[in-house]
Motif scaffolding. Structure first.
Motif, PDB file in Angstrom:
ATOM      1  N   VAL A  37      54.513  -8.391 -29.603  1.00  0.00           N
ATOM      2  CA  VAL A  37      54.031  -7.479 -30.646  1.00  0.00           C
ATOM      3  C   VAL A  37      54.750  -7.752 -31.961  1.00  0.00           C
ATOM      4  O   VAL A  37      54.156  -7.670 -33.038  1.00  0.00           O
ATOM      5  CB  VAL A  37      54.183  -6.004 -30.209  1.00  0.00           C
ATOM      6  CG1 VAL A  37      53.663  -5.067 -31.301  1.00  0.00           C
ATOM      7  CG2 VAL A  37      53.420  -5.742 -28.914  1.00  0.00           C
ATOM      8  N   ARG A  38      56.039  -8.115 -31.892  1.00  0.00           N
ATOM      9  CA  ARG A  38      56.769  -8.482 -33.108  1.00  0.00           C
ATOM     10  C   ARG A  38      56.100  -9.659 -33.801  1.00  0.00           C
ATOM     11  O   ARG A  38      55.916  -9.665 -35.028  1.00  0.00           O
ATOM     12  CB  ARG A  38      58.219  -8.835 -32.764  1.00  0.00           C
ATOM     13  CG  ARG A  38      59.099  -9.132 -33.986  1.00  0.00           C
ATOM     14  CD  ARG A  38      60.383  -9.838 -33.607  1.00  0.00           C
ATOM     15  NE  ARG A  38      60.161 -11.220 -33.185  1.00  0.00           N
ATOM     16  CZ  ARG A  38      60.010 -12.238 -34.033  1.00  0.00           C
ATOM     17  NH1 ARG A  38      60.049 -12.042 -35.335  1.00  0.00           N
ATOM     18  NH2 ARG A  38      59.821 -13.469 -33.564  1.00  0.00           N
ATOM     19  N   LYS A  89      53.338 -12.481 -38.056  1.00  0.00           N
ATOM     20  CA  LYS A  89      52.321 -13.487 -38.372  1.00  0.00           C
ATOM     21  C   LYS A  89      51.081 -12.880 -39.023  1.00  0.00           C
ATOM     22  O   LYS A  89      50.079 -13.571 -39.233  1.00  0.00           O
ATOM     23  CB  LYS A  89      51.940 -14.252 -37.099  1.00  0.00           C
ATOM     24  CG  LYS A  89      53.089 -15.098 -36.558  1.00  0.00           C
ATOM     25  CD  LYS A  89      52.715 -15.818 -35.272  1.00  0.00           C
ATOM     26  CE  LYS A  89      53.885 -16.672 -34.787  1.00  0.00           C
ATOM     27  NZ  LYS A  89      53.578 -17.380 -33.513  1.00  0.00           N
ATOM     28  N   LYS A  90      51.154 -11.567 -39.289  1.00  0.00           N
ATOM     29  CA  LYS A  90      50.088 -10.826 -39.966  1.00  0.00           C
ATOM     30  C   LYS A  90      48.763 -10.847 -39.204  1.00  0.00           C
ATOM     31  O   LYS A  90      47.684 -10.696 -39.789  1.00  0.00           O
ATOM     32  CB  LYS A  90      49.897 -11.335 -41.399  1.00  0.00           C
ATOM     33  CG  LYS A  90      51.175 -11.270 -42.244  1.00  0.00           C
ATOM     34  CD  LYS A  90      50.909 -11.599 -43.689  1.00  0.00           C
ATOM     35  CE  LYS A  90      52.189 -11.684 -44.501  1.00  0.00           C
ATOM     36  NZ  LYS A  90      53.054 -10.494 -44.395  1.00  0.00           N
ATOM     37  N   ILE A  91      48.865 -11.038 -37.895  1.00  0.00           N
ATOM     38  CA  ILE A  91      47.670 -10.973 -37.052  1.00  0.00           C
ATOM     39  C   ILE A  91      47.164  -9.535 -36.979  1.00  0.00           C
ATOM     40  O   ILE A  91      45.994  -9.274 -36.700  1.00  0.00           O
ATOM     41  CB  ILE A  91      47.995 -11.518 -35.640  1.00  0.00           C
ATOM     42  CG1 ILE A  91      48.429 -12.983 -35.736  1.00  0.00           C
ATOM     43  CG2 ILE A  91      46.806 -11.393 -34.697  1.00  0.00           C
ATOM     44  CD1 ILE A  91      49.089 -13.509 -34.474  1.00  0.00           C
ATOM     45  N   ASN A  92      48.069  -8.595 -37.279  1.00  0.00           N
ATOM     46  CA  ASN A  92      47.702  -7.172 -37.222  1.00  0.00           C
ATOM     47  C   ASN A  92      47.000  -6.691 -38.487  1.00  0.00           C
ATOM     48  O   ASN A  92      46.727  -5.501 -38.634  1.00  0.00           O
ATOM     49  CB  ASN A  92      48.939  -6.313 -36.975  1.00  0.00           C
ATOM     50  CG  ASN A  92      49.935  -6.357 -38.123  1.00  0.00           C
ATOM     51  OD1 ASN A  92      50.160  -7.415 -38.705  1.00  0.00           O
ATOM     52  ND2 ASN A  92      50.541  -5.231 -38.441  1.00  0.00           N
ATOM     53  N   THR A 140      51.604 -17.541 -25.365  1.00  0.00           N
ATOM     54  CA  THR A 140      50.371 -17.275 -24.614  1.00  0.00           C
ATOM     55  C   THR A 140      49.813 -15.906 -24.965  1.00  0.00           C
ATOM     56  O   THR A 140      48.601 -15.736 -25.157  1.00  0.00           O
ATOM     57  CB  THR A 140      50.644 -17.358 -23.105  1.00  0.00           C
ATOM     58  OG1 THR A 140      51.136 -18.667 -22.785  1.00  0.00           O
ATOM     59  CG2 THR A 140      49.376 -17.101 -22.299  1.00  0.00           C
ATOM     60  N   GLY A 141      50.704 -14.909 -25.051  1.00  0.00           N
ATOM     61  CA  GLY A 141      50.272 -13.562 -25.401  1.00  0.00           C
ATOM     62  C   GLY A 141      49.707 -13.476 -26.805  1.00  0.00           C
ATOM     63  O   GLY A 141      48.657 -12.854 -27.030  1.00  0.00           O
ATOM     64  N   VAL A 142      50.364 -14.115 -27.757  1.00  0.00           N
ATOM     65  CA  VAL A 142      49.904 -14.086 -29.149  1.00  0.00           C
ATOM     66  C   VAL A 142      48.557 -14.796 -29.287  1.00  0.00           C
ATOM     67  O   VAL A 142      47.648 -14.314 -29.967  1.00  0.00           O
ATOM     68  CB  VAL A 142      50.957 -14.730 -30.079  1.00  0.00           C
ATOM     69  CG1 VAL A 142      50.409 -14.899 -31.493  1.00  0.00           C
ATOM     70  CG2 VAL A 142      52.213 -13.866 -30.114  1.00  0.00           C
ATOM     71  N   LEU A 150      39.530 -10.311 -36.346  1.00  0.00           N
ATOM     72  CA  LEU A 150      40.571 -11.260 -36.721  1.00  0.00           C
ATOM     73  C   LEU A 150      40.431 -11.649 -38.185  1.00  0.00           C
ATOM     74  O   LEU A 150      39.350 -12.006 -38.645  1.00  0.00           O
ATOM     75  CB  LEU A 150      40.502 -12.509 -35.835  1.00  0.00           C
ATOM     76  CG  LEU A 150      41.652 -13.515 -35.988  1.00  0.00           C
ATOM     77  CD1 LEU A 150      42.976 -12.897 -35.529  1.00  0.00           C
ATOM     78  CD2 LEU A 150      41.366 -14.773 -35.176  1.00  0.00           C
ATOM     79  N   SER A 151      41.528 -11.563 -38.913  1.00  0.00           N
ATOM     80  CA  SER A 151      41.537 -11.884 -40.336  1.00  0.00           C
ATOM     81  C   SER A 151      41.004 -13.294 -40.580  1.00  0.00           C
ATOM     82  O   SER A 151      41.223 -14.208 -39.779  1.00  0.00           O
ATOM     83  CB  SER A 151      42.960 -11.769 -40.881  1.00  0.00           C
ATOM     84  OG  SER A 151      43.039 -12.310 -42.185  1.00  0.00           O
TER      85      SER A 151
END
Length: 325
Positions: free
Chosen positions: A68-69, A74-77, A215-217, A230-231
């Motif tokens: 989550v960090r 990485k500004k995926i959020n 893998t999670g990211v 997704l941006s």
């Protein structure tokens, strides 16, 4: 479509296109120090669903916190549409103490839906469920294996839910396990609120494994792309192969106590009789081989150097829905 609906979380208003960090405080530490849980919200100007990425419901499962960090750094959020909520550490009490449980000794992931006047863990579950989850449409909750048991990266989802399966297909972890929701769990309580939640497992407690984190990211990117959130600045990564669906699996337990020498088959397909490990005593008196009881994938391996008779040492698949080995 322009996003004009008000979004009020824990008394804070988040406007369209706004980014805000708000803090959830349920109780103080015993020395009166405030313990606040940061909740990061990114809202797009265009309407869309609300997605939650959460971790650290068990305070010692650091690998999920790292995922989550990275989603945040990485500004995926930052969504193309809709809203993304990130809670890197839900159980801040356990995180501070490097402990799985809350200070009251309870497992937060077994007390949902909680109670406004119950134990500390129960009260916390109640506030998560009543003040945050009503806003959420989709969620991924990140976990790691307990103790020294290392989970190969995997998604777990309730069976017989086509919408969840579509999300799992999109996330495309190396493995996807069908598992029933556990009573008292965050996932079970969220499902009752019609939240579509995937549970990610990867790595082990008190450890950061960057292969698992990557893998999670990567899965999160594909998950958001599937929801058209997704941006445009971020592109999803193509997986090496499609996720392997596992309908049934079982734990292999140690037949004796001793030192465990793992042969490194985690994540691999093995045939019946493959020597997964050797158990020895410290004095050179005996060696006992641990053999695979059936063909299957090793989806969890115990990395503890010392084990006792009856300890769970390997989790192996039994029924695979899509063969790809």
């Amino acid at each position: 479509m322009k996003n004009t609906k008000p979004f009020i979380l824990l008394g804070e208003t988040i406007l369209p296109g706004q980014s805000k960090t708000i803090y959830m405080e349920i109780a103080k530490l015993h020395n009166t120090t405030k313990l606040k849980i940061p909740i990061l919200i990114q809202r797009a100007k265009t309407e869309g669903p609300t997605v939650l990425f959460s971790a650290g419901i068990h305070g010692d499962e650091i690998n999920g916190v790292e995922i989550v960090r990275q989603i945040i750094t990485k500004k995926i959020n930052k969504p193309k549409r809709g809203t993304i909520i990130c809670i890197p550490v839900i159980n801040m009490f356990g995180f501070v103490n490097k402990s799985r449980e809350f200070p009251d000794g309870r497992d937060l992931n077994r007390v949902f839906p909680g109670s406004k006047k119950g134990s500390l863990a129960s009260r916390f579950a109640y506030h998560i469920l009543t003040e945050i989850m009503p806003f959420v449409d989709y969620a991924v909750d990140f976990h790691a294996g307990g103790a020294s048991r290392f989970n190969a990266p995997q998604i777990r989802l309730a069976p017989h839910d086509d919408a969840l399966k579509a999300l799992a297909d999109a996330f495309n972890a190396p493995f996807t396990l069908y598992s029933k929701n556990i009573a008292g769990s965050f996932r079970n309580a969220s499902q009752k609120l019609q939240v579509k939640m995937l549970l990610f497992e990867g790595g082990k407690s008190l450890d950061i494994d960057y292969t698992v984190a990557d893998t999670g990211v990567a899965g999160v990117k594909r998950f958001l792309a599937h929801l058209n959130m997704l941006s445009l600045e971020t592109s999803p990564e193509e997986p090496a192969q499609k996720t392997i669906y596992i309908q049934k699996s079982a734990w292999l337990r140690a037949k004796c106590s001793g030192l465990l020498h793992d042969n490194g088959y985690l994540g691999a397909f093995v045939t019946k009789g493959t020597v997964l490990a050797t158990i020895t005593d410290p004095f050179g008196k005996f060696e006992r081989k641990v053999k695979a009881p059936n063909d299957g994938y090793i989806i969890n391996a115990n990395h503890a150097p010392i084990i006792y008779q009856g300890d769970a040492i390997y989790h192996i698949s039994k029924i695979i829905l899509n063969e790809s080995h």
